[in-house]
Scaffold this motif. Structure first.
Motif, PDB file in Angstrom:
ATOM      1  N   ASP A 181      -5.385 -15.960  -5.965  1.00 10.83           N
ATOM      2  CA  ASP A 181      -5.944 -17.302  -6.071  1.00 10.83           C
ATOM      3  C   ASP A 181      -6.053 -17.891  -4.667  1.00 10.83           C
ATOM      4  OD1 ASP A 181      -6.325 -20.122  -6.394  1.00 10.83           O
ATOM      5  OD2 ASP A 181      -5.536 -19.990  -8.426  1.00 10.83           O
ATOM      6  N   SER A 182      -7.269 -18.146  -4.221  1.00 11.95           N
ATOM      7  CA  SER A 182      -7.490 -18.591  -2.840  1.00 11.95           C
ATOM      8  C   SER A 182      -6.764 -19.894  -2.525  1.00 11.95           C
ATOM      9  CB  SER A 182      -8.987 -18.758  -2.574  1.00 11.95           C
ATOM     10  OG  SER A 182      -9.554 -19.727  -3.436  1.00 11.95           O
ATOM     11  N   ARG A 183      -6.556 -20.727  -3.540  1.00 12.91           N
ATOM     12  CA  ARG A 183      -5.858 -21.990  -3.280  1.00 12.91           C
ATOM     13  C   ARG A 183      -4.410 -21.738  -2.880  1.00 12.91           C
ATOM     14  NH1 ARG A 183      -7.520 -24.482  -8.979  1.00 12.91           N
ATOM     15  NH2 ARG A 183      -6.824 -22.364  -9.453  1.00 12.91           N
ATOM     16  N   TRP A 184      -3.745 -20.825  -3.599  1.00 16.75           N
ATOM     17  CA  TRP A 184      -2.382 -20.471  -3.230  1.00 16.75           C
ATOM     18  C   TRP A 184      -2.364 -19.737  -1.893  1.00 16.75           C
ATOM     19  CZ3 TRP A 184       1.917 -22.354  -4.974  1.00 16.75           C
ATOM     20  CH2 TRP A 184       2.003 -22.833  -6.294  1.00 16.75           C
ATOM     21  N   THR A 185      -3.296 -18.807  -1.734  1.00 19.66           N
ATOM     22  CA  THR A 185      -3.342 -18.048  -0.487  1.00 19.66           C
ATOM     23  C   THR A 185      -3.527 -18.980   0.701  1.00 19.66           C
ATOM     24  OG1 THR A 185      -4.329 -16.175  -1.664  1.00 19.66           O
ATOM     25  CG2 THR A 185      -4.508 -16.189   0.740  1.00 19.66           C
TER      26      THR A 185
ATOM     27  N   GLY B  92      -0.544 -14.544   7.285  1.00 16.77           N
ATOM     28  CA  GLY B  92       0.011 -13.377   6.614  1.00 16.77           C
ATOM     29  C   GLY B  92       1.117 -13.682   5.631  1.00 16.77           C
ATOM     30  N   LEU B  93       1.474 -14.968   5.475  1.00 17.32           N
ATOM     31  CA  LEU B  93       2.622 -15.310   4.626  1.00 17.32           C
ATOM     32  C   LEU B  93       2.356 -15.041   3.158  1.00 17.32           C
ATOM     33  CD1 LEU B  93       5.421 -16.403   4.190  1.00 17.32           C
ATOM     34  CD2 LEU B  93       4.513 -18.734   4.322  1.00 17.32           C
ATOM     35  N   ALA B  94       1.132 -15.265   2.687  1.00 13.16           N
ATOM     36  CA  ALA B  94       0.853 -15.064   1.264  1.00 13.16           C
ATOM     37  C   ALA B  94       1.135 -13.622   0.847  1.00 13.16           C
ATOM     38  CB  ALA B  94      -0.598 -15.440   0.965  1.00 13.16           C
ATOM     39  N   GLN B  95       0.601 -12.670   1.594  1.00 14.09           N
ATOM     40  CA  GLN B  95       0.822 -11.265   1.259  1.00 14.09           C
ATOM     41  C   GLN B  95       2.287 -10.884   1.456  1.00 14.09           C
ATOM     42  OE1 GLN B  95      -1.659  -8.988   0.060  1.00 14.09           O
ATOM     43  NE2 GLN B  95       0.255  -7.940  -0.442  1.00 14.09           N
ATOM     44  N   TRP B  96       2.900 -11.414   2.516  1.00 12.31           N
ATOM     45  CA  TRP B  96       4.309 -11.111   2.810  1.00 12.31           C
ATOM     46  C   TRP B  96       5.199 -11.606   1.688  1.00 12.31           C
ATOM     47  CZ3 TRP B  96       8.933 -13.668   3.642  1.00 12.31           C
ATOM     48  CH2 TRP B  96       9.924 -12.992   4.352  1.00 12.31           C
ATOM     49  N   LEU B  97       4.964 -12.826   1.204  1.00 16.80           N
ATOM     50  CA  LEU B  97       5.778 -13.368   0.119  1.00 16.80           C
ATOM     51  C   LEU B  97       5.544 -12.584  -1.162  1.00 16.80           C
ATOM     52  CD1 LEU B  97       7.705 -15.439  -1.062  1.00 16.80           C
ATOM     53  CD2 LEU B  97       5.761 -17.015  -1.328  1.00 16.80           C
ATOM     54  N   HIS B  98       4.308 -12.206  -1.409  1.00  8.38           N
ATOM     55  CA  HIS B  98       4.005 -11.368  -2.574  1.00  8.38           C
ATOM     56  C   HIS B  98       4.825 -10.097  -2.538  1.00  8.38           C
ATOM     57  CE1 HIS B  98       1.811  -7.849  -4.172  1.00  8.38           C
ATOM     58  NE2 HIS B  98       1.475  -8.645  -5.185  1.00  8.38           N
TER      59      HIS B  98
END
Length: 264
Positions: A225-229, A238-244
């Motif tokens: 979801d681009s809004r969360w990303t 890079g935090l979105a992918q890292w947290l995932h």
């Protein structure tokens, strides 16, 4: 109407006001009838009814009688200008009433859902990026789940101070997440998994039982979801992918070793 004009009773009936009101308007000079009968009874002409219509319009909008008299007795204002002004006032009134109706709808929806914050308070606490439609979307997506029902039950008891505390806790977690990814901590390392577990427990404490399965689902939203990303990328690239990845690693770790979860 007779040849002598309208009686005070007839005018009261036409305008849906009381005879006493018309007497009062006459006494203060706001609306004096054009004539009188030989017996002294008031008789109103068409121009008087036009003026009464103007009086009732301004009174409906909340103007005091003294101000109405000043408006109507201003010879510099033409009838056309009066109409323009009335149109403008009505448009403003309609806009105001629409805002009031919207506020009432928000209040009804908040009461139904157990939400105690006003829209203004939500923006104040959650920031400028907050969008109210997210709540509707969340209900459409998860409204039939036990987690949603539990989150609504808990939220219904939260005050503004509670929401400020919850938001402060989340901000603290996000700050540490941003620091970790910036420092190059691996997403499957102990720092990352501990932070992911803290993230999960924050949800458990404040909203619902966030199982590892649910947490994995949230992780998927952070990258799909681009809004969360965008939200996480603004904190640190890079935090979105890292947290995932950290959430998945933490779930795998603690499901494999339940003792680690109890000790966290």
């Amino acid at each position: 109407m007779t040849s002598e004009g309208y009686s005070v009773g007839a005018v009261a009936k036409i305008a849906k006001v009381t005879v006493r009101t018309l007497h009062h308007y006459d006494e203060i000079g706001l609306l004096s009838p054009a004539g009188r009968t030989r017996s002294g009874y008031r008789r109103y002409g068409d121009a008087d009814l036009d003026r009464l219509q103007q009086i009732l319009f301004y009174r409906e909008l909340g103007f005091p009688l003294e101000e109405i008299a000043a408006i109507l007795d201003d010879d510099s204002v033409s009838p056309t200008e009066h109409l323009r002004r009335q149109h403008r006032l009505l448009t403003d009134r309609i806009s105001h009433l629409q805002e009031l109706a919207s506020a009432v709808e928000h209040a009804m929806e908040a009461r139904r859902m157990g939400i105690q914050l006003t829209p203004e308070e939500k923006f104040e606490i959650f920031g400028e990026g907050y969008q109210e439609e997210w709540e509707q979307e969340a209900e459409q997506r998860w409204g039939d789940t036990a987690a949603w029902a539990e989150s609504q039950r808990r939220a219904g008891g939260y005050s503004k101070a509670d929401w400020q505390r919850i938001q402060a806790e989340m901000t603290g977690i996000n700050d540490r997440l941003a620091e970790a990814v910036t420092a190059g901590e691996p997403a499957d390392g102990p720092v990352a998994t501990d932070l992911a577990e803290e993230h999960r427990r924050h949800i458990c404490r404040n909203f619902y039982d966030c199982t590892f399965t649910i947490h994995r689902g949230l992780a998927g939203l952070y990258v799909s979801d681009s809004r969360w990303t965008d939200t996480y990328e603004k904190l640190a690239p890079g935090l979105a992918q890292w947290l995932h990845d950290a959430i998945l690693a933490n779930a795998d770790l603690r499901e494999a070793d339940p003792e680690a979860t109890r000790e966290a």
